[in-house]
Design an enzyme around this catalytic site. Sequence first.
Site, mmCIF file in Angstrom:
data_model
loop_
_atom_site.group_PDB
_atom_site.id
_atom_site.type_symbol
_atom_site.label_atom_id
_atom_site.label_comp_id
_atom_site.label_asym_id
_atom_site.label_seq_id
_atom_site.Cartn_x
_atom_site.Cartn_y
_atom_site.Cartn_z
ATOM 1 N N TYR A 142 33.518 24.036 45.491
ATOM 2 C CA TYR A 142 32.466 24.564 46.364
ATOM 3 C C TYR A 142 31.300 23.603 46.500
ATOM 4 C CZ TYR A 142 34.529 29.233 46.547
ATOM 5 O OH TYR A 142 35.351 30.297 46.772
ATOM 6 N N LYS A 191 44.986 25.507 36.485
ATOM 7 C CA LYS A 191 46.226 25.027 37.114
ATOM 8 C C LYS A 191 46.545 23.689 36.462
ATOM 9 C CE LYS A 191 49.534 25.287 40.196
ATOM 10 N NZ LYS A 191 50.661 26.236 40.034
ATOM 11 N N ASP A 223 48.460 30.944 39.258
ATOM 12 C CA ASP A 223 49.445 31.699 40.053
ATOM 13 C C ASP A 223 50.036 32.836 39.227
ATOM 14 O OD1 ASP A 223 50.544 29.677 38.503
ATOM 15 O OD2 ASP A 223 52.000 29.010 39.985
ATOM 16 N N ASP A 247 36.577 33.268 42.430
ATOM 17 C CA ASP A 247 36.287 33.933 43.702
ATOM 18 C C ASP A 247 37.504 34.734 44.151
ATOM 19 O OD1 ASP A 247 35.046 34.626 46.095
ATOM 20 O OD2 ASP A 247 35.767 32.829 47.121
ATOM 21 N N ASP A 251 38.263 39.186 43.745
ATOM 22 C CA ASP A 251 38.576 40.108 44.848
ATOM 23 C C ASP A 251 39.858 40.879 44.529
ATOM 24 O OD1 ASP A 251 36.398 39.164 46.296
ATOM 25 O OD2 ASP A 251 37.496 39.136 48.194
HETATM 26 C C1 IPM Z 1 31.536 35.781 46.646
HETATM 27 C C2 IPM Z 1 31.636 35.380 48.088
HETATM 28 C C3 IPM Z 1 30.969 34.024 48.268
HETATM 29 C C4 IPM Z 1 31.695 33.044 47.370
HETATM 30 C C5 IPM Z 1 30.923 33.518 49.713
HETATM 31 C C6 IPM Z 1 30.260 34.511 50.637
HETATM 32 C C7 IPM Z 1 30.262 32.179 49.800
HETATM 33 O O1 IPM Z 1 32.952 35.381 48.501
HETATM 34 O O2 IPM Z 1 30.408 35.888 46.134
HETATM 35 O O3 IPM Z 1 32.570 35.998 46.029
HETATM 36 O O4 IPM Z 1 32.732 32.532 47.747
HETATM 37 O O5 IPM Z 1 31.207 32.795 46.272
HETATM 38 MG MG MG Z 2 34.291 36.184 47.083
#
Ligand code: IPM
Ligand code: MG
Length: 359
Positions: A142, A191, A223, A247, A251
């Site tokens: 990032y 990884k 993975d 990240d 999710d």
């Molecule tokens: C998160 C979001 C952010 C990230 C984006 C919006 C830049 O997805 O906080 O998880 O990737 O860190």
């Molecule tokens: Mg995110």
Amino acid sequence: MEYNIALVKGDGIGPEIVGNAVRVLEEIGRQYGHTFNFKSYLAGGCAIDACGTPLPQETIDGCLASDSVILGAVGGPKWDGLSGDLRPEKALLKLRSVLGLYTNLRPARLYQALREACPLKESTAEKGFDLLMVRELTGGIYFGERGYREGKFGPEAYDTEAYSELEIRRIARVAFEAAKKRGSKVTSIDKANVLDTSRLWRKIVHEVGMDYPTVECTDMLVDNAAMQLIRDPSQFDVVVTTNMFGDILSDEASQITGSIGLLPSASLGDGTRGMYEPIHGSAPDIAGTGKANPIATILSAAMMLRYSFDLQAEANKIETAVDAVLNAGWRTADIVGDSGVTPLTCDQMTDKIIEEMRK
Ligand code: IPM
Ligand code: MG
């Protein structure tokens, strides 16, 4: 006590969810005799519209001068066409970086009341899970060197992943410290079968692990981790991983709790100032409809009380109230499932939580 809190509401549902977290904090203030001074700052798409930049200097200064920051969410289709440096998301990345917030804590647990919203097999959901994802937040791909160039097949774009020993060591330490206070287990995700950064990651995590003989440390390839999270999330206690893997996996972890609308996060550095935000995005499709779930942001505010201000009883008060409201069967639109319950709006859900806190 008195605390100065910077509010960065952002875009989409950001203002609604942050507004409701503020209501909960005001209730805490009344009950425990604290004063929270709130000051709002622009970041993201709204800042692009108002000031032509996703992160105005005033916002940076305001956050640096605050005791802590609460952030809603940034971004939306309106700004999707902008180039990388001008996008709303840049505000978030830059804020994390200038505030030195290299640790991102993302707890995910299955509320037994929400088992029917959990997409896992019944036999897996039955076991429950309670994990803490520790995501490195200011390094890796990032923040690495990037650009456009002429490559073997013509024009190409590139992003690079780099991790220093220092960056790995400090995030690993956070994970082991957290594990000591929880289930004494760290799973480090990388990884290492392909990437040099991952091989260094693994080596340094093991080195740090030597200082924590009572904490069990396991490595897992990313993975496989994506698969294991669905197969049997109860095997995890503390998970530590890089910015990008964290990240993605956070999710995934949110989905198995039933809804991304439930998961809070804390971003921390070396001091006590942190930035607290739900892990979900700005959900422009439901902004202004009352359908947003305020719980992730309210729980983020609870994390702020716990981690930045060391107000444990106050944080417990909020978390217990959220539990009770869910146990009583109250739901927002994202977690109604097939229950047939009429969903509460964002404000109504907060009313219920505040009512519960008053009991
Ligand atoms: C998160 C979001 C952010 C990230 C984006 C919006 C830049 O997805 O906080 O998880 O990737 O860190
Ligand atoms: Mg995110």
